[in-house]
Design an enzyme around this catalytic site. Sequence first.
Site, short mmCIF file in Angstrom:
data_model
loop_
_atom_site.label_atom_id
_atom_site.label_comp_id
_atom_site.label_asym_id
_atom_site.label_seq_id
_atom_site.Cartn_x
_atom_site.Cartn_y
_atom_site.Cartn_z
CB ALA A 151 41.97 21.91 -34.90
CB CYS A 159 61.80 50.49 -26.07
SG CYS A 159 61.72 51.83 -25.51
CB CYS A 183 63.75 50.57 -22.91
SG CYS A 183 64.37 49.91 -23.89
CG HIS A 213 47.74 39.32 -35.56
ND1 HIS A 213 46.74 38.34 -35.94
CD2 HIS A 213 48.06 39.23 -36.77
CE1 HIS A 213 46.40 38.61 -36.86
NE2 HIS A 213 46.85 39.32 -37.38
P1 NAD Z 1 38.65 34.22 -34.12
O1 NAD Z 1 38.09 33.97 -32.50
O2 NAD Z 1 38.13 35.11 -34.81
O3 NAD Z 1 38.04 32.39 -34.88
C1 NAD Z 1 38.67 31.55 -34.67
C2 NAD Z 1 37.51 30.29 -35.50
O4 NAD Z 1 38.48 29.07 -34.85
C3 NAD Z 1 36.09 30.24 -36.03
O5 NAD Z 1 36.88 29.66 -36.86
C4 NAD Z 1 35.85 28.93 -35.37
O6 NAD Z 1 35.27 28.17 -35.64
C5 NAD Z 1 37.58 27.99 -34.54
N1 NAD Z 1 37.68 27.33 -33.56
C6 NAD Z 1 37.06 27.30 -32.20
N2 NAD Z 1 37.54 26.42 -31.54
C7 NAD Z 1 38.17 25.59 -32.83
C8 NAD Z 1 38.63 23.94 -31.99
N3 NAD Z 1 38.54 23.55 -31.30
N4 NAD Z 1 39.27 23.24 -33.29
C9 NAD Z 1 39.28 23.89 -34.95
N5 NAD Z 1 39.04 24.97 -34.72
C10 NAD Z 1 38.47 25.73 -33.69
O7 NAD Z 1 40.28 33.58 -33.99
P2 NAD Z 1 40.95 34.28 -35.65
O8 NAD Z 1 40.62 34.09 -36.38
O9 NAD Z 1 42.36 33.67 -35.01
O10 NAD Z 1 41.00 35.94 -34.90
C11 NAD Z 1 42.51 36.52 -35.14
C12 NAD Z 1 42.70 36.72 -33.85
O11 NAD Z 1 43.01 36.24 -32.77
C13 NAD Z 1 44.34 37.18 -33.65
O12 NAD Z 1 44.88 38.67 -33.90
C14 NAD Z 1 45.12 37.12 -33.12
O13 NAD Z 1 46.28 37.42 -32.39
C15 NAD Z 1 43.79 37.41 -31.56
N6 NAD Z 1 44.21 36.07 -30.35
C16 NAD Z 1 45.05 34.83 -30.35
C17 NAD Z 1 44.95 33.81 -29.11
C18 NAD Z 1 45.88 33.26 -28.99
O14 NAD Z 1 47.64 33.75 -28.96
N7 NAD Z 1 46.11 32.10 -28.55
C19 NAD Z 1 43.91 34.29 -28.42
C20 NAD Z 1 42.69 35.37 -28.82
C21 NAD Z 1 43.02 35.45 -29.60
#
Ligand code: NAD
Length: 237
Positions: free
Chosen positions: A221, A118, A137, A110
């Site tokens: 986690a 760009c 750019c 992602h």
């Molecule tokens: P999501 O928010 O949809 O789901 C998060 C999942 O993580 C849930 O199932 C939840 O139960 C679980 N969770 C929350 N805290 C936890 C922990 N401490 N330990 C274990 N599990 C935990 O996230 P997703 O499925 O990754 O959604 C995808 C989108 O979110 C992607 O497009 C991504 O680019 C974007 N995103 C990225 C970030 C980042 O880079 N840190 C942050 C927010 C969103």
Amino acid sequence: MAKIYRNIAILTGAGISAESGLATFRSSNGLWNNHKVEDVASIEGFQHNPALVHDFYNNLKTEIQQAKPNAAHLALTKLQKEYPAEINIITQNVDTLHEKAENQNVFHIHGQINQAVCLNCGQVLEAWGDVDTETVCPHCQVMGMMKPNIVFFGENLLCMDKVEDILRKCELFISIGTSGVVYPAAGFVQLAKYYGADTVEFTLDTTANNYLFDKHIFGKAGETLPPYIEELIKNAE
Ligand code: NAD
């Protein structure tokens, strides 16, 4: 006797970074860091209001730059150092916590917060500083065509050739902190399972694709992954 895996694929989502203080994608009110997901993470949203989208990612960049990897990221470092297998990490996260934890073979499907692309010449640039609608750019010298190198809804994922190869070869597929809602990443487990992998997920809540996992480990986690990794390493000795 415990199974020894020669090839392990790990899929991570926003949940693995939650204990580093970064908000997950959809909190219960449907917002990401107080914004509607469609406004800041869709190509239509970017076309409609690029200034708002730049502003959102510039702020997120500052937050992410300050964040530190947690025990779950560090457990993966240990796994890659001590387990005798090829281990690839496919991440949906745009943060750089895997890199900060010195994880290897990380594929950002992602995109990455510290990059801009760009739209005029396609050049991808490292950009920890602010990018906005007036940024020029440095490659083609055109102004106002820079976009955060984040894959928005409506765009193709990155590194997919490599990802398909990883999923075909893996014997163990571990999913950490992803809700199984955002496709195509939510379908990766199905492919890995089809090719014969054992599948395990680490999550707080029940995920949308939970029926595809052989094993579910509920909890943070940062607490549940380190003992699981210790056990895997011990079984391979
Ligand atoms: P999501 O928010 O949809 O789901 C998060 C999942 O993580 C849930 O199932 C939840 O139960 C679980 N969770 C929350 N805290 C936890 C922990 N401490 N330990 C274990 N599990 C935990 O996230 P997703 O499925 O990754 O959604 C995808 C989108 O979110 C992607 O497009 C991504 O680019 C974007 N995103 C990225 C970030 C980042 O880079 N840190 C942050 C927010 C969103």
